[in-house]
Motif scaffolding. Sequence first.
Motif, PDB file in Angstrom:
ATOM      1  N   LEU A  17       0.974  -1.229   0.159  1.00  0.00           N
ATOM      2  CA  LEU A  17       0.029   0.077  -0.268  1.00  0.00           C
ATOM      3  C   LEU A  17       0.981   1.159   0.125  1.00  0.00           C
ATOM      4  CD1 LEU A  17      -3.287   0.599   2.009  1.00  0.00           C
ATOM      5  CD2 LEU A  17      -1.361   2.235   2.052  1.00  0.00           C
ATOM      6  N   ILE A  18       1.927   1.292   1.040  1.00  0.00           N
ATOM      7  CA  ILE A  18       2.772   2.361   1.075  1.00  0.00           C
ATOM      8  C   ILE A  18       3.346   2.640  -0.578  1.00  0.00           C
ATOM      9  CG2 ILE A  18       5.190   3.453   1.895  1.00  0.00           C
ATOM     10  CD1 ILE A  18       4.111   1.857   4.380  1.00  0.00           C
ATOM     11  N   ASN A  19       3.950   1.680  -1.224  1.00  0.00           N
ATOM     12  CA  ASN A  19       4.391   1.685  -2.466  1.00  0.00           C
ATOM     13  C   ASN A  19       3.447   2.305  -3.637  1.00  0.00           C
ATOM     14  OD1 ASN A  19       6.342   0.889  -4.740  1.00  0.00           O
ATOM     15  ND2 ASN A  19       4.759  -0.283  -5.187  1.00  0.00           N
ATOM     16  N   LEU A  20       1.898   1.992  -3.133  1.00  0.00           N
ATOM     17  CA  LEU A  20       1.030   2.413  -4.089  1.00  0.00           C
ATOM     18  C   LEU A  20       0.735   3.836  -3.889  1.00  0.00           C
ATOM     19  CD1 LEU A  20      -1.349  -0.601  -4.399  1.00  0.00           C
ATOM     20  CD2 LEU A  20      -0.182   0.445  -6.293  1.00  0.00           C
ATOM     21  N   TRP A  21       0.929   4.386  -2.859  1.00  0.00           N
ATOM     22  CA  TRP A  21       0.611   5.521  -2.217  1.00  0.00           C
ATOM     23  C   TRP A  21       0.957   6.696  -3.283  1.00  0.00           C
ATOM     24  CZ3 TRP A  21      -1.964   8.514   1.088  1.00  0.00           C
ATOM     25  CH2 TRP A  21      -1.627   9.862   1.354  1.00  0.00           C
ATOM     26  N   PHE A  22       2.455   6.634  -3.869  1.00  0.00           N
ATOM     27  CA  PHE A  22       2.933   7.621  -4.508  1.00  0.00           C
ATOM     28  C   PHE A  22       2.329   7.694  -5.914  1.00  0.00           C
ATOM     29  CE2 PHE A  22       5.965   5.827  -1.443  1.00  0.00           C
ATOM     30  CZ  PHE A  22       6.489   7.141  -0.951  1.00  0.00           C
ATOM     31  N   SER A  72     -11.812  11.943  -6.164  1.00  0.00           N
ATOM     32  CA  SER A  72     -11.231  13.136  -6.199  1.00  0.00           C
ATOM     33  C   SER A  72      -9.701  12.710  -5.243  1.00  0.00           C
ATOM     34  CB  SER A  72     -11.716  14.222  -5.179  1.00  0.00           C
ATOM     35  OG  SER A  72     -12.080  13.778  -3.899  1.00  0.00           O
ATOM     36  N   SER A  73      -8.696  13.434  -5.338  1.00  0.00           N
ATOM     37  CA  SER A  73      -7.444  13.386  -4.878  1.00  0.00           C
ATOM     38  C   SER A  73      -7.495  13.035  -3.280  1.00  0.00           C
ATOM     39  CB  SER A  73      -6.365  14.378  -5.182  1.00  0.00           C
ATOM     40  OG  SER A  73      -5.211  14.028  -4.693  1.00  0.00           O
ATOM     41  N   TRP A  74      -8.195  14.031  -2.585  1.00  0.00           N
ATOM     42  CA  TRP A  74      -8.280  14.002  -1.299  1.00  0.00           C
ATOM     43  C   TRP A  74      -8.976  12.737  -0.802  1.00  0.00           C
ATOM     44  CZ3 TRP A  74     -12.750  13.815   1.574  1.00  0.00           C
ATOM     45  CH2 TRP A  74     -14.066  14.188   1.032  1.00  0.00           C
ATOM     46  N   ALA A  75     -10.187  12.403  -1.382  1.00  0.00           N
ATOM     47  CA  ALA A  75     -10.973  11.174  -1.134  1.00  0.00           C
ATOM     48  C   ALA A  75     -10.056   9.943  -1.232  1.00  0.00           C
ATOM     49  CB  ALA A  75     -12.274  10.976  -1.871  1.00  0.00           C
ATOM     50  N   VAL A  76      -9.313   9.905  -2.355  1.00  0.00           N
ATOM     51  CA  VAL A  76      -8.506   8.628  -2.709  1.00  0.00           C
ATOM     52  C   VAL A  76      -7.548   8.703  -1.472  1.00  0.00           C
ATOM     53  CG1 VAL A  76      -6.645   7.926  -4.109  1.00  0.00           C
ATOM     54  CG2 VAL A  76      -8.940   8.563  -4.843  1.00  0.00           C
ATOM     55  N   SER A  77      -6.991   9.704  -1.062  1.00  0.00           N
ATOM     56  CA  SER A  77      -5.875   9.541  -0.063  1.00  0.00           C
ATOM     57  C   SER A  77      -6.446   9.329   1.270  1.00  0.00           C
ATOM     58  CB  SER A  77      -5.286  11.083   0.189  1.00  0.00           C
ATOM     59  OG  SER A  77      -4.604  11.480  -1.171  1.00  0.00           O
ATOM     60  N   LEU A  78      -7.710   9.647   1.569  1.00  0.00           N
ATOM     61  CA  LEU A  78      -8.393   9.063   2.963  1.00  0.00           C
ATOM     62  C   LEU A  78      -8.619   7.997   2.801  1.00  0.00           C
ATOM     63  CD1 LEU A  78      -9.687  10.007   5.426  1.00  0.00           C
ATOM     64  CD2 LEU A  78     -11.758  10.450   4.203  1.00  0.00           C
ATOM     65  N   TYR A  79      -8.945   7.266   1.799  1.00  0.00           N
ATOM     66  CA  TYR A  79      -9.343   5.814   1.762  1.00  0.00           C
ATOM     67  C   TYR A  79      -7.880   4.943   1.653  1.00  0.00           C
ATOM     68  CZ  TYR A  79     -11.146   1.173   0.227  1.00  0.00           C
ATOM     69  OH  TYR A  79     -11.357  -0.083  -0.014  1.00  0.00           O
ATOM     70  N   PHE A  80      -6.970   5.500   1.080  1.00  0.00           N
ATOM     71  CA  PHE A  80      -5.619   4.938   1.267  1.00  0.00           C
ATOM     72  C   PHE A  80      -5.236   4.781   2.936  1.00  0.00           C
ATOM     73  CE2 PHE A  80      -4.737   4.580  -3.063  1.00  0.00           C
ATOM     74  CZ  PHE A  80      -3.523   4.267  -3.208  1.00  0.00           C
ATOM     75  N   ALA A  81      -5.580   6.069   3.662  1.00  0.00           N
ATOM     76  CA  ALA A  81      -5.151   6.108   5.095  1.00  0.00           C
ATOM     77  C   ALA A  81      -5.953   5.075   5.790  1.00  0.00           C
ATOM     78  CB  ALA A  81      -5.303   7.559   5.570  1.00  0.00           C
ATOM     79  N   SER A 113      -7.475   2.322   4.867  1.00  0.00           N
ATOM     80  CA  SER A 113      -7.152   0.977   4.498  1.00  0.00           C
ATOM     81  C   SER A 113      -5.892   0.781   5.388  1.00  0.00           C
ATOM     82  CB  SER A 113      -6.731   0.799   3.100  1.00  0.00           C
ATOM     83  OG  SER A 113      -7.987   0.993   2.250  1.00  0.00           O
ATOM     84  N   ALA A 114      -4.747   1.630   5.389  1.00  0.00           N
ATOM     85  CA  ALA A 114      -3.645   1.266   6.046  1.00  0.00           C
ATOM     86  C   ALA A 114      -3.900   1.029   7.415  1.00  0.00           C
ATOM     87  CB  ALA A 114      -2.627   2.551   5.738  1.00  0.00           C
ATOM     88  N   GLY A 115      -4.849   1.727   8.180  1.00  0.00           N
ATOM     89  CA  GLY A 115      -5.103   1.635   9.357  1.00  0.00           C
ATOM     90  C   GLY A 115      -5.802   0.257   9.766  1.00  0.00           C
ATOM     91  N   ALA A 116      -6.522  -0.145   8.806  1.00  0.00           N
ATOM     92  CA  ALA A 116      -7.376  -1.513   8.832  1.00  0.00           C
ATOM     93  C   ALA A 116      -6.046  -2.732   8.840  1.00  0.00           C
ATOM     94  CB  ALA A 116      -8.260  -1.551   7.696  1.00  0.00           C
ATOM     95  N   ALA A 167     -11.308  -5.569  10.477  1.00  0.00           N
ATOM     96  CA  ALA A 167     -10.218  -5.216   9.774  1.00  0.00           C
ATOM     97  C   ALA A 167     -10.011  -6.340   8.508  1.00  0.00           C
ATOM     98  CB  ALA A 167      -9.049  -5.125  10.707  1.00  0.00           C
ATOM     99  N   ALA A 168     -10.253  -7.447   8.794  1.00  0.00           N
ATOM    100  CA  ALA A 168     -10.083  -8.344   7.656  1.00  0.00           C
ATOM    101  C   ALA A 168     -10.918  -8.039   6.410  1.00  0.00           C
ATOM    102  CB  ALA A 168     -10.164  -9.799   8.258  1.00  0.00           C
ATOM    103  N   VAL A 169     -12.247  -7.564   6.750  1.00  0.00           N
ATOM    104  CA  VAL A 169     -13.033  -7.249   5.654  1.00  0.00           C
ATOM    105  C   VAL A 169     -12.783  -5.887   5.234  1.00  0.00           C
ATOM    106  CG1 VAL A 169     -15.601  -6.616   5.410  1.00  0.00           C
ATOM    107  CG2 VAL A 169     -15.074  -8.515   7.142  1.00  0.00           C
ATOM    108  N   LEU A 170     -12.366  -5.159   5.781  1.00  0.00           N
ATOM    109  CA  LEU A 170     -11.838  -3.857   4.988  1.00  0.00           C
ATOM    110  C   LEU A 170     -10.839  -3.937   4.362  1.00  0.00           C
ATOM    111  CD1 LEU A 170     -12.282  -1.343   8.271  1.00  0.00           C
ATOM    112  CD2 LEU A 170     -13.887  -1.885   6.233  1.00  0.00           C
ATOM    113  N   VAL A 171      -9.726  -4.923   4.937  1.00  0.00           N
ATOM    114  CA  VAL A 171      -8.472  -5.019   3.908  1.00  0.00           C
ATOM    115  C   VAL A 171      -8.672  -5.845   2.723  1.00  0.00           C
ATOM    116  CG1 VAL A 171      -6.356  -6.421   3.870  1.00  0.00           C
ATOM    117  CG2 VAL A 171      -6.914  -5.012   5.956  1.00  0.00           C
TER     118      VAL A 171
END
Length: 319
Positions: A57-62, A96-105, A107-110, A123-127
Motif C-alpha cells: 500500500l505504501i508503494n502504491l501511495w505514490f 477526487s484526490s483527497w478522497a482517494v488519499s483518505l481511503y488509502f489512510a 485502508s492502511a489503518g485497517a 479489519a480483515a473485511v476492510l483489507v
Amino acid sequence: MSKLPDGGDGASAYEYEYDDEGRGWRRLLRDPWCELVDDRAYAAFRIAFSIVALANLINLWFYRDAFFTSGGMIPSEVIGEAGWFTQLSVFNLITSSWAVSLYFAVSAGAIICLGLGVSPRLAAVLVFTWHLSFTYRAIPGCTGWDHVLRAYSFLVMVSPLGTSWSLRRFSPPRLVPNYGISLMRLQVAVIYWQGIVVKLGDKYWQDGEFLSYFLLSVHARWPHRRVAEWNDLFIPATYIAILIEIAIPILLFIPRTRKFGFLLGFSFHLLIAIMSRHIIFFSLTMWMTYVAFIDVRTLDRIEFAVRSRLRRGRDATSL
C-alpha cells in the motif's frame, strides 16, 4: 489426537500425535478441513500478510493520483468496459484526490489493526475490500503480487484469525479448524503451477531463451550485451527455473522435505530479487505464503523469543 506436555521453554508448546489406524480416504479428505490446529498458525500468517500488504500500500501511495483519481491516467469509464466486476471497486465512488488519499489512510489503518489483532474480523473485511478495490480500478497497473495479495486477503477474511497473538495479550493457544491453513497451502501450489501452465504456452520459455531476453531487458538490474554470448548457459537455466517452480510446492507439502522447500523457495526468490528491478514485492509476497507451512515447534520458538524480549524490556524499564 492428543496433546503432549509443555515443552519446558516457557512457551505453550503444543504437539499433536495422529493415530494411523482407520485412516482411509474419508479421513484423508476430512482432516485438511475439519482437523483442529493451533490458532497461532493463523496468527503468524495474519501478521506476515499485514506487513507485506502495508508495504505494498505504501508503494502504491505514490501513484494514487495517477491510478485512482478521475483526473489520472486511467479513466473510470474505460476500466468499466473490462467487465461488471469493476463495479465492486470502492474507487467508483471516490474519485477526487483527497478522497482517494483518505481511503488509502483508512485502508492502511485497517491493515495495521489486522496485524495487531485489534478488531481483526472487521479489519480483515476492510483489507479484503481494499485489495478488491485497487486491483479492479488500476487494472493496467496491477502486478502478479497484487493478485496474490488479493487472493490471500480473502482467505484471511474467511479463516480463523489467531487471536491468541494480538497487541493486547499472548493468550494460551486455542484449537481451531484447519480449513484456512489448508486453503492457504493449496493456493501456493495454484500460484506456482498456474504460472507453469502460462510459461509452457510462451515461445521464449519453450525455447529456453527467456532468461537471456529478460537479462537484456529494462527489468534486469544489470543488463549487458555480454548476456547474449552466454545464451547456451541460460537455456538450461531457464528449464531449471521451471523445474524449481514445479518442485517448491511439492517439497513444502511433504513434512520431511519442508525445510528444503523453504530453503529452495527462499533462495529462488532472493535470486529473482537480486537480478531484477522493481519486483522486490513479488519475492516478499511469495515468502509470505510460506508462513502457512510453519510447524508448531517453530511457533513455540517464535512465541518464546517474543515473550523473552518483552520480559527483558519490562525488567530494564523497572530498573
